[in-house]
Design a protein around this motif. Sequence first.
Motif, short mmCIF file in Angstrom:
data_model
loop_
_atom_site.label_atom_id
_atom_site.label_comp_id
_atom_site.label_asym_id
_atom_site.label_seq_id
_atom_site.Cartn_x
_atom_site.Cartn_y
_atom_site.Cartn_z
N UNK A 1 0.91 -1.17 0.09
CA UNK A 1 0.13 0.02 0.03
C UNK A 1 0.85 1.16 0.03
N UNK A 2 2.22 1.12 0.02
CA UNK A 2 3.06 2.46 -0.01
C UNK A 2 3.92 2.36 -1.05
N UNK A 3 4.95 1.62 -1.15
CA UNK A 3 5.92 1.33 -2.30
C UNK A 3 5.72 0.22 -3.34
N UNK A 4 4.77 -0.76 -3.02
CA UNK A 4 4.40 -1.87 -3.83
C UNK A 4 5.46 -2.77 -3.72
N UNK A 5 6.63 -2.53 -4.30
CA UNK A 5 7.51 -3.45 -4.10
C UNK A 5 9.06 -2.73 -4.50
N UNK A 6 10.00 -3.38 -3.96
CA UNK A 6 11.55 -2.62 -4.13
C UNK A 6 12.35 -2.87 -5.35
#
Length: 460
Positions: A329-334
Motif C-alpha cells: 500500500x506504499x511502495x508496492x515493491x523494491x
Amino acid sequence: MDSKILEKSTLYSAFSELGKRISLPQGIFYWSGRAKKEAELNGTIGAAYAYENDFIKDGQSEWLPCYLNGINEYFKNLDINDLVPYTAISGISELRDIWKNWIIYKSLLNEKEDKEKLDRLKKYITTPIITTGVTNGIFLICSLLLNANEYIITPNKRWGNYDNIIKGFLGAKIKSFNYFREQQFNFEGFEEAIDEVAVVQDKILILLNFPNNPTGHVPTKEESLKLIELLQAKQKEVKKPILVIIDDAYEPYIHADNVINRSLFYHLQDLEENIIPIKLDGATKELLLYGARIGFVTIGLKPKWTKNDKELEILKNEIDNKLSGLIRSTISNCNHFYQALMINLFNTKGSEEILAMREPVQNLLKERYMKINSELKKIKNPNISVDPNSGGFFTFININPDYGKASEFAELLMTKYNVGVIPIEKPDENVNGIRIAYCSIDITQIPEIVKRIKNALADF
Ligand SMILES: Cc1ncc(COP(=O)(O)O)c(C=O)c1O
C-alpha cells in the motif's frame, strides 16, 4: 520550511491533516548545501568518502564515495529478467534467505558459538522483508506498531528523520530522554521514560541506534549488560510487552575494543521475556550502496508464542502478510536491479569475502576516528564536551547553551573559519551541539579542522 503562500491557497484548504503537518526540515540540507559552496573543510556529509587509492588497491587519487572493492563487476551483465520485471512484494525470496543467513553469520563473528542460542536464532527470527532502505524499514515498523498519539521512546540525540516519520507522518509522539549522564548511557533517564510510557500505554516501544547518529556512541560491554538487565526488570515489573527496534544502519563500523561488537538484537533475541527485538538493516552503509535503497526488517519471535513448528510457520506467514500489506500500500515493491546485484554478490563471493572487501573502508574510518578523538582531546574548554563515541560515521561536540547557540557557532565556523558542520539545537530536549561527519573528511585534514574549531571556540 514554512508554507506561508501555500497556506493561503485553496489547494492547502484541501490538504489532509497529514498534508498540513508534513514538511521536509531544511536544517541538514541548508548546512550541507552551504558547506559545499562556502567551506574549505566540509564535515557535513554523512556518507563515507575517501581518495580511491586509500581504499582500493591500484585506485586513482580521486575523492570518491567509498565502495566495496570489486563491486563494479556486479553492475555489468545482469540478465534482462533481473532488471525489468517486478519483484515479489516483500522482496526476492533468494535475497531474503541470503540476508537471514548473513544475520546468522554475523551473530558468530565475535562470539563463541553456543549451539542452543544459534538454533534458536535460526528458528525464531523471521525471514527479513526487503524495504526501500532503512528509512522505509523505520516507517513500516512504526506504522505497524504506533497509533497516532502513542509514544515511542528514543534518546534526545537521534537521527532527525525519526521525528519526520514518527511525529510528522504518523502523528505519534516521541518520549525523549537525555542520552548521556556523566559520559555514560543514561540508565536513569531511560528507566524514567519507560515508567512514564508504561502508565499511559499497554506496550513499550523503544527505538535505539548503535553506532549512533549523531554521536557515534556504542554501548560498552558493561553498559549493554546493564541495559538488558534493566529491560528484563522493567518487563517483569510493568508486565507489558517491550518492543525494541534496533536501527543497525552502521552496524559494522565499530572502532573500539571495549564496546559491543555485534548488534544488540542478538542478545535481546535470547531473552525469555516479552522483549521483542526488531532489527533494521540496510545495504546502504553496510555494503556501501547508498543509492541502492535496499533495507531489511527482521523480527525476533519468542518460542512460547507457538505450540509447534507448524504454528511457528503460520505465525511467520501472518507477520509477513502484515508487512507485505504495508509495502503493497506504499511502495508496492523494491528495486529489482539492486536485489539481483546483491544476490549475485553473495552467491559469488560469500560472506567472508564480502567482509574482506569492506575491510579497507572500516580501517580507514577507524583511523579517522582515532585521529579526531585524539585531536579533540587537545581542546581544553569547559564549555564543550565530546560525547562518548566508538563507532559509525560521526562525533558530536556539545556546547554549553549559556556559551552560545550551536547554530551561531556553526555560522561562525562557516563564515570565518571555512569549516562546515551540522548544528543540532533542541532546547526542549537539552541538545545544543555540532555533529562532525569524519566519514567524509580525509585524515590529513582532521588536525586542521579541529584546530579551527578550537580557535572558533575561543572567538565565540
Ligand atoms: C541512524 C540512521 N538510520 C537510518 C538511516 C537511513 O538509512 P537508509 O539510507 O538505508 O534509508 C540513516 C541515514 O543517514 C541513519 O543515520
